[in-house]
Design a protein around this motif. Structure first.
Motif, mmCIF file in Angstrom:
data_model
loop_
_atom_site.group_PDB
_atom_site.id
_atom_site.type_symbol
_atom_site.label_atom_id
_atom_site.label_comp_id
_atom_site.label_asym_id
_atom_site.label_seq_id
_atom_site.Cartn_x
_atom_site.Cartn_y
_atom_site.Cartn_z
ATOM 1 N N PHE A 1 -8.964 3.938 -8.080
ATOM 2 C CA PHE A 1 -9.372 3.309 -9.336
ATOM 3 C C PHE A 1 -9.667 1.842 -9.096
ATOM 4 O O PHE A 1 -10.649 1.306 -9.595
ATOM 5 N N MET A 2 -8.785 1.221 -8.309
ATOM 6 C CA MET A 2 -8.965 -0.181 -8.030
ATOM 7 C C MET A 2 -10.306 -0.402 -7.339
ATOM 8 O O MET A 2 -11.071 -1.294 -7.714
ATOM 9 N N VAL B 1 -13.172 0.296 -10.120
ATOM 10 C CA VAL B 1 -13.355 -0.524 -11.319
ATOM 11 C C VAL B 1 -12.944 -1.978 -11.140
ATOM 12 O O VAL B 1 -13.494 -2.865 -11.777
ATOM 13 N N MET B 2 -11.969 -2.237 -10.261
ATOM 14 C CA MET B 2 -11.455 -3.605 -10.183
ATOM 15 C C MET B 2 -12.127 -4.382 -9.056
ATOM 16 O O MET B 2 -12.449 -5.556 -9.212
ATOM 17 N N PHE B 3 -12.392 -3.704 -7.958
ATOM 18 C CA PHE B 3 -12.915 -4.400 -6.778
ATOM 19 C C PHE B 3 -14.282 -5.053 -7.025
ATOM 20 O O PHE B 3 -14.503 -6.172 -6.568
ATOM 21 N N PRO B 4 -15.201 -4.387 -7.741
ATOM 22 C CA PRO B 4 -16.498 -5.028 -7.980
ATOM 23 C C PRO B 4 -16.361 -6.385 -8.662
ATOM 24 O O PRO B 4 -17.199 -7.275 -8.461
ATOM 25 N N MET B 5 -15.287 -6.566 -9.441
ATOM 26 C CA MET B 5 -15.071 -7.852 -10.103
ATOM 27 C C MET B 5 -14.771 -8.950 -9.104
ATOM 28 O O MET B 5 -14.959 -10.132 -9.384
ATOM 29 N N PHE B 6 -14.256 -8.553 -7.941
ATOM 30 C CA PHE B 6 -13.857 -9.544 -6.953
ATOM 31 C C PHE B 6 -15.000 -9.953 -6.039
ATOM 32 O O PHE B 6 -14.824 -10.779 -5.163
ATOM 33 N N LEU B 7 -16.144 -9.311 -6.188
ATOM 34 C CA LEU B 7 -17.269 -9.605 -5.300
ATOM 35 C C LEU B 7 -18.273 -10.494 -6.021
ATOM 36 O O LEU B 7 -18.349 -10.474 -7.248
ATOM 37 N N PRO B 8 -19.046 -11.266 -5.247
ATOM 38 C CA PRO B 8 -20.087 -12.077 -5.884
ATOM 39 C C PRO B 8 -21.052 -11.187 -6.649
ATOM 40 O O PRO B 8 -21.252 -10.020 -6.285
ATOM 41 N N GLU B 9 -21.620 -11.723 -7.697
ATOM 42 C CA GLU B 9 -22.369 -10.894 -8.626
ATOM 43 C C GLU B 9 -23.576 -10.207 -7.997
ATOM 44 O O GLU B 9 -23.871 -9.056 -8.274
ATOM 45 N N THR C 1 -4.483 5.315 -7.778
ATOM 46 C CA THR C 1 -4.650 3.979 -8.359
ATOM 47 C C THR C 1 -5.449 3.089 -7.414
ATOM 48 O O THR C 1 -6.193 2.234 -7.856
ATOM 49 N N VAL C 2 -5.281 3.316 -6.099
ATOM 50 C CA VAL C 2 -6.070 2.543 -5.135
ATOM 51 C C VAL C 2 -7.551 2.856 -5.321
ATOM 52 O O VAL C 2 -8.402 1.964 -5.302
ATOM 53 N N TRP D 1 0.825 -1.212 0.000
ATOM 54 C CA TRP D 1 0.000 0.000 0.000
ATOM 55 C C TRP D 1 0.850 1.249 0.000
ATOM 56 O O TRP D 1 0.451 2.279 -0.521
#
Lengths: 423, 381
Positions: A271-272, A275-283, A268-269, A261
């Protein structure tokens, strides 16, 4: 002979040197003053380059004449000691004074004399100065974002409650003092969360539901920094202890977490998180953007908090650990009663700096579409009815942030003095 | 006893694996559902977007990999410029804070208090949207030193046109190597024979004379191209030719260096104050002159205190340069994590590359700093 005396100021001709010197300095200051405030140039009969440089040389010569050591006049000695030790310092002194005199009139006329504050539309701004009408009209937006006007009392009420509850520590009777840590670390955050959830967010008890997208302005800055601050502190403490243990797995997990960190920029955190974190969660699992941002900032700042606390832990003498162990204390007992109270006292300035950085970092959430103060300014600036008042907006926001941050740094300085223990 | 040590570790490992496993599983499921495949193959595909400002040749037909390089170079450009300027301002302010002159001391202190307590993002916005917008249009701009123009569209200044630039660069490198040898030789001379060479003067002489010689013998030649005002339409003017610095870069560098300079100034002040007065007095008492005291006694000790926190600030500046995205300066974050991400939709890959880049930058510098700290640490007997 008299000329020679003038060039080498000494105590013998103190009076004449002093009078002539102060006269010359006075003339030079007067010239700059008239030039700047009244737009008068009393030396306009001279060629322009001489006219510009004349006050400087007059002042230099005047200060040179006044530079008399041990004159016996208290004020003159103080003056010479502080701003007139040698020619170089005298020159810098004069330049700074000139700069201040030159800068005052345009700033004052822009901010106050030529500024407008009456009216409630762009047409009211006729002066050449600042248009404070813009700030006045947009004030509610800058403070509360797009929060519905008739519901704003809820935000105010929640903040008043939070502030009052934060002061509980000052009035608790001695008997319950040792429960305060528990209160601040566990109970207070929970109360704060409940307050903000039910009062600001609404949806129950007949209060209208306001989605987080409508939150904004300075109140959002406070909400984000408040929660991040509350979450990052215990996490950072755990990480600091983790980094100091002898258990290899815990140690390397903590080191990896902290270094990761600390190595990436907050933007960038964010942004993560968006845009990126929702991909890591169940739908079917939905997490609000504001919550994601607060988690991201907390994790980010926790790494910095951990390093600050580690500094405090390392600064404690080994004897403290040995003494605690020899009393038969275990790991947790030793840390809670002996090590942490001392270490945390040591790191007050560092912690304050980290929290200050946190508050200063919150405007960044604007890049993921949360409109706190800086974001609201961007929105107001591009409003077709109010084009061209960017400067006023930024000056206003800068003043607000400056007051908050300056107050915080002064408070931490006082705290540092208060808890300073001599070793 | 054993169990007490193993159990918490196992628990940590379990939680970490659980979290990672959960995330990976979800990511796979989500990508399958949305029909996105994971992979870095897109880096060689055509990017088909343009970048406003780049140091290397770049157009829409180049690959995403090259767009990444453009962004990285722009980030490095801002960082290097910011680091140079913030060092200069920071050192001046830091020394000014210790000045015996009350006015200078106070002014420096207020500079620090002022710029440090306003969020950097606001400062960048201020310079970009408010201060630089108040500059004149190209046709109204007045020349600075005859041939440079500061306009609302950026700063225009003559650019140098080199002939045989490579020879010139080689000569500069040769000069630097020669200076290193001179320093080593001077050190040996000082330690073995007690003689002092005027190293600084010799270094400056080498640094200037060697490159100048290439003008006479190496066929190096330098010309310049001044910016010219061109009329595009009736009311639209533009400068062409010369070196142009876009306002985004200008405001970013100004804001970053003014902000970071406050922290550098505090580091410098702490470093100078950290050298105890006794050192200076002791050095003077063994007969060193003022310059020797400063060069041989004060500076080496002060630098030891100054350099580590200052490097940290440089690192912060580099990371803060990512705020460029907020004013549309095409840095790594804007070009790659912004435009490229929008176009490809490869969130995980792109965000991870961006973060890894910054991480590599920070970690390599901090490894270097650890090595340097260990090297210069005072070894006490």
């Amino acid at each position: 002979m008299s000329i020679l005396n003038l060039l080498n100021p000494s105590k013998d001709n103190l009076q004449s040197n002093l009078y002539l010197g102060s006269f010359l300095v006075g003339i030079s200051l007067l010239d700059v003053f008239l030039n700047s405030f009244l737009k008068l140039n009393i030396t306009s009969f001279l060629p322009s380059i001489i006219s510009i440089l004349l006050p400087f040389f007059l002042g230099m010569f005047g200060l040179h004449l006044m530079r008399i050591e041990f004159s016996g006049i208290k004020n003159l000695d103080r003056l010479n000691k502080n701003i007139n030790t040698n020619n170089f310092n005298a020159a810098l002194t004069l330049l700074i004074i000139f700069l201040i005199i030159k800068a005052i009139p345009p700033v004052i006329s822009w901010m106050i004399l030529d500024a407008n504050i009456s009216g409630d539309s762009k047409d009211a701004c006729t002066g050449s100065g600042a248009c404070w009408t813009y700030i006045k009209v947009w004030f509610k937006r800058f403070m509360y974002g797009m929060y519905p006007n008739e519901q704003i009392w809820r935000v105010n009420l929640a903040f008043i409650f939070l502030v009052v509850l934060a002061f509980v520590g000052f009035i608790t009777p001695q008997k319950y003092r040792n429960l305060l840590t528990l209160y601040y670390v566990v109970i207070y955050p929970i109360i704060a969360f409940i307050l903000i959830y039910y009062l600001i967010s609404g949806g129950e008890f007949g209060l209208e539901w306001v989605e987080t997208g409508a939150w904004g302005g300075l109140s959002l800055t406070f909400i984000v920094s408040f929660f991040s601050l509350i979450f990052c502190f215990p996490l950072g403490m755990a990480l600091a202890l983790g980094r100091r243990t002898e258990l290899p797995i815990i140690k390397y997990v903590s080191v990896g977490f902290i270094e990761f960190w600390r190595g990436v920029p907050l933007i960038t955190v964010l942004f993560m998180s968006s845009v990126m974190f929702p991909m890591f969660l169940p739908e079917d699992f939905f997490m609000d953007k504001l919550v994601r941002v607060i988690i991201a900032i907390s994790l980010f700042e926790a790494a910095y908090v951990a390093e600050v606390i580690r500094g405090g832990l390392q600064a404690l003498p080994r004897g403290q650990y040995d003494a605690a162990k020899s009393l038969g204390m275990g790991y947790w007992k030793m840390h809670i009663f002996v090590i942490l109270p001392q270490a945390l006292k040591l790191v007050i300035p560092g912690m304050a700096n980290t929290f200050l950085a946190l508050v200063k970092d919150t405007p960044l959430i604007f890049v993921v579409g949360l409109a706190e103060l800086a974001g609201m300014l961007q929105m107001a600036k591009t409003n077709p009815k109010w084009l061209g008042y960017a400067m006023e907006g930024y000056v206003f926001a800068a003043i607000i942030f400056w007051i908050i941050c300056y107050a915080m740094s002064k408070y931490s300085y006082n705290l540092e003095l208060k808890y300073k223990t001599d070793r | 006893m054993k169990l007490k040590k193993i159990l918490p570790q196992l628990a940590t490992l379990f939680v970490v694996i659980l979290i990672f496993g959960f995330f990976t599983m979800n990511a796979q499921l989500n990508m399958e559902n949305r029909g996105i495949d994971f992979g870095y193959g897109f880096l060689t595909q055509e990017s088909s977007f343009d970048v406003q400002f780049s140091l290397i040749e770049y157009s829409g037909s180049d690959s995403y990999g090259r767009a990444y390089l453009v962004g990285l170079l722009n980030t490095l450009l801002v960082s290097v410029l910011g680091i140079i300027i913030c060092t200069i301002i920071g050192v001046i302010i830091g020394i000014a804070r210790l000045s015996p002159n009350y006015l200078i001391r106070t002014t420096a202190a207020w500079y620090v208090e002022f710029f440090r307590n306003i969020p950097l993002l606001l400062q960048i916005f201020f310079w970009y949207y408010a201060a630089l917008r108040a500059l004149p249009l190209p046709q109204d701009a007045e020349a600075i030193f005859g041939s440079s123009y500061l306009t609302i569209k950026g700063f225009y200044t003559p650019s140098l046109i080199w002939k045989n630039l490579d020879i010139f660069i080689y000569s500069v490198i040769a000069a630097i190597i020669a200076i290193i040898f001179v320093r080593i030789h001077a050190k040996r001379l000082r330690e073995n024979e007690g003689k002092h060479l005027p190293v600084l003067n010799i270094s400056i002489a080498i640094l200037f004379i060697l490159p100048i010689l290439t003008f006479f013998f190496g066929g190096v030649n330098v010309g310049y191209e001044t910016p010219e005002l061109k009329q595009l339409a009736k009311t639209s003017f533009k400068f062409e030719g010369g070196l142009s610095i876009p306002p985004e870069l200008l405001s970013l560098v100004i804001a970053l260096s003014l902000y970071t300079a406050t922290f550098v100034a505090e580091c410098v002040r702490a470093g100078i104050q950290g050298v105890s007065k006794g050192q200076r007095e002791a050095a003077a008492s063994i007969g060193l002159n003022r310059k020797q005291v400063l060069n041989l006694i004060i500076m080496p000790q002060a630098l030891r205190i100054i350099i580590p926190p200052t490097t940290n600030q440089y690192l912060n500046l580099t990371k803060n340069s990512s705020l460029a995205a907020a004013i549309a300066y095409p840095d790594l974050v804007l070009v790659f994590a912004g435009t490229a991400l929008m176009q490809t939709g490869k969130a995980i890959e792109i965000v991870s590359i961006t973060m890894l880049t910054y991480l590599t930058l920070s970690l390599s510098i901090s490894f270097f700093m650890n090595w340097y700290n260990a090297k210069i640490a005072i070894v006490e007997k």
